[in-house]
Design a protein around this motif. Structure first.
Motif, mmCIF file in Angstrom:
data_model
loop_
_atom_site.group_PDB
_atom_site.id
_atom_site.type_symbol
_atom_site.label_atom_id
_atom_site.label_comp_id
_atom_site.label_asym_id
_atom_site.label_seq_id
_atom_site.Cartn_x
_atom_site.Cartn_y
_atom_site.Cartn_z
ATOM 1 N N PHE A 58 0.844 -1.190 0.000
ATOM 2 C CA PHE A 58 0.000 0.000 0.000
ATOM 3 C C PHE A 58 0.879 1.239 0.000
ATOM 4 C CE2 PHE A 58 0.462 1.405 4.394
ATOM 5 C CZ PHE A 58 0.852 0.260 5.045
ATOM 6 N N GLN A 59 0.254 2.317 -0.421
ATOM 7 C CA GLN A 59 0.990 3.568 -0.538
ATOM 8 C C GLN A 59 0.147 4.647 0.116
ATOM 9 O OE1 GLN A 59 1.620 4.954 -4.605
ATOM 10 N NE2 GLN A 59 3.789 5.242 -4.086
ATOM 11 N N GLU A 60 0.759 5.418 0.969
ATOM 12 C CA GLU A 60 0.012 6.447 1.690
ATOM 13 C C GLU A 60 0.922 7.668 1.836
ATOM 14 O OE1 GLU A 60 -3.079 5.721 2.746
ATOM 15 O OE2 GLU A 60 -3.563 7.384 4.103
ATOM 16 N N LEU A 61 0.348 8.809 1.618
ATOM 17 C CA LEU A 61 1.111 10.051 1.749
ATOM 18 C C LEU A 61 0.787 10.699 3.094
ATOM 19 C CD1 LEU A 61 2.995 12.101 0.325
ATOM 20 C CD2 LEU A 61 0.920 13.241 -0.496
ATOM 21 N N TYR A 62 1.817 11.031 3.859
ATOM 22 C CA TYR A 62 1.607 11.672 5.157
ATOM 23 C C TYR A 62 2.140 13.096 5.111
ATOM 24 C CZ TYR A 62 0.384 7.132 6.998
ATOM 25 O OH TYR A 62 -0.238 5.940 7.219
ATOM 26 N N VAL A 63 1.349 13.989 5.659
ATOM 27 C CA VAL A 63 1.717 15.396 5.659
ATOM 28 C C VAL A 63 2.163 15.778 7.063
ATOM 29 C CG1 VAL A 63 0.855 17.728 5.235
ATOM 30 C CG2 VAL A 63 -0.020 15.800 3.884
ATOM 31 N N ALA A 64 3.212 16.586 7.164
ATOM 32 C CA ALA A 64 3.679 17.037 8.476
ATOM 33 C C ALA A 64 2.575 17.846 9.155
ATOM 34 C CB ALA A 64 4.942 17.877 8.325
ATOM 35 N N ASP B 20 1.299 20.751 10.866
ATOM 36 C CA ASP B 20 1.723 22.131 11.105
ATOM 37 C C ASP B 20 0.961 22.748 12.269
ATOM 38 O OD1 ASP B 20 -0.752 22.390 10.047
ATOM 39 O OD2 ASP B 20 -0.122 23.341 8.179
ATOM 40 N N GLY B 21 0.079 21.964 12.884
ATOM 41 C CA GLY B 21 -0.647 22.453 14.047
ATOM 42 C C GLY B 21 -1.702 23.487 13.712
ATOM 43 N N ASP B 22 -1.927 23.719 12.448
ATOM 44 C CA ASP B 22 -2.857 24.774 12.066
ATOM 45 C C ASP B 22 -3.773 24.273 10.957
ATOM 46 O OD1 ASP B 22 -4.107 27.197 11.831
ATOM 47 O OD2 ASP B 22 -2.652 27.968 10.368
ATOM 48 N N HIS B 23 -4.595 23.274 11.321
ATOM 49 C CA HIS B 23 -5.516 22.751 10.329
ATOM 50 C C HIS B 23 -6.759 22.241 11.036
ATOM 51 C CE1 HIS B 23 -3.421 19.183 11.784
ATOM 52 N NE2 HIS B 23 -4.542 18.545 11.514
ATOM 53 N N ASP B 24 -7.797 22.108 10.280
ATOM 54 C CA ASP B 24 -9.054 21.607 10.822
ATOM 55 C C ASP B 24 -9.132 20.098 10.548
ATOM 56 O OD1 ASP B 24 -11.582 20.909 11.446
ATOM 57 O OD2 ASP B 24 -12.541 22.621 10.440
ATOM 58 N N ARG C 275 -1.935 12.631 8.397
ATOM 59 C CA ARG C 275 -0.938 13.525 8.987
ATOM 60 C C ARG C 275 -0.050 12.811 9.983
ATOM 61 N NH1 ARG C 275 -1.462 18.949 7.856
ATOM 62 N NH2 ARG C 275 -3.431 19.355 6.808
ATOM 63 N N LEU C 276 1.190 13.258 10.051
ATOM 64 C CA LEU C 276 2.072 12.825 11.122
ATOM 65 C C LEU C 276 1.521 13.379 12.427
ATOM 66 C CD1 LEU C 276 5.512 13.616 9.481
ATOM 67 C CD2 LEU C 276 4.478 11.369 9.787
ATOM 68 N N GLU C 277 1.679 12.603 13.486
ATOM 69 C CA GLU C 277 1.308 13.121 14.804
ATOM 70 C C GLU C 277 2.598 13.454 15.517
ATOM 71 O OE1 GLU C 277 -1.157 10.106 16.553
ATOM 72 O OE2 GLU C 277 -2.532 10.131 14.836
ATOM 73 N N GLY C 278 2.998 14.693 15.427
ATOM 74 C CA GLY C 278 4.318 15.071 15.910
ATOM 75 C C GLY C 278 5.341 14.384 15.019
ATOM 76 N N ASP C 279 6.197 13.556 15.640
ATOM 77 C CA ASP C 279 7.184 12.802 14.866
ATOM 78 C C ASP C 279 6.692 11.398 14.560
ATOM 79 O OD1 ASP C 279 8.939 14.898 14.883
ATOM 80 O OD2 ASP C 279 9.949 14.252 16.728
ATOM 81 N N LEU C 280 5.461 11.115 14.956
ATOM 82 C CA LEU C 280 4.986 9.732 14.843
ATOM 83 C C LEU C 280 4.062 9.543 13.653
ATOM 84 C CD1 LEU C 280 4.262 9.020 18.613
ATOM 85 C CD2 LEU C 280 6.271 8.383 17.270
ATOM 86 N N LEU C 281 4.122 8.333 13.151
ATOM 87 C CA LEU C 281 3.323 7.953 11.995
ATOM 88 C C LEU C 281 2.346 6.879 12.464
ATOM 89 C CD1 LEU C 281 3.171 8.146 8.902
ATOM 90 C CD2 LEU C 281 4.951 6.424 8.797
#
Ligand SMILES: [Zn+2]
Ligand SMILES: [Zn+2]
Length: 108
Positions: free
Chosen positions: A15-21, A23-27, A38-44
């Motif tokens: 499988f292929q999945e794209l994770y976005v850093a 930025d703490g500023d999203h809904d 999204r990454l959760e801090g440094d965690l995937l």
């Protein structure tokens, strides 16, 4: 699927999945709509992507082996363990007449 015997199997899933850093500023609701992970801090968190991929790859009708004979419809015995399994119980008298009909047809 046929005999309820527990089975184990191995398979590979890609499988292929794209994770976005994060930025703490999203809904978070925007993410759900757009399907962004999204990454959760440094965690995937791989679990959702992994679960989706594995569930799709699971066999739809798993069998203990290709030609599993299933269970005896009379007593539930596993026919694989007891292939010559037979019942000699007398036919219910209420159905005995029907058995006669089948025999006559077979002879024709
Ligand atoms: Zn089976
Ligand atoms: Zn049986």
């Amino acid at each position: 699927m046929r005999c309820l015997e527990p089975i184990t199997d191995q398979f590979r899933v890609r499988f292929q999945e794209l994770y976005v850093a994060d930025d703490g500023d999203h809904d978070p609701e925007d993410d759900e709509d757009s399907g962004v992970s999204r990454l959760e801090g440094d965690l995937l968190d791989l679990e959702p992507a992994l679960r989706d991929a594995v569930v799709l790859a699971l066999p739809f009708q798993p069998l203990c082996e290709e030609d599993c004979p299933g269970l005896c419809i009379e007593c539930g015995a596993r026919l694989k363990d007891d292939p010559d399994h037979a019942h000699e119980d007398p036919i219910d008298p209420r159905w005995a007449g029907l058995a006669g009909l089948v025999t006559e047809q077979d002879e024709d």
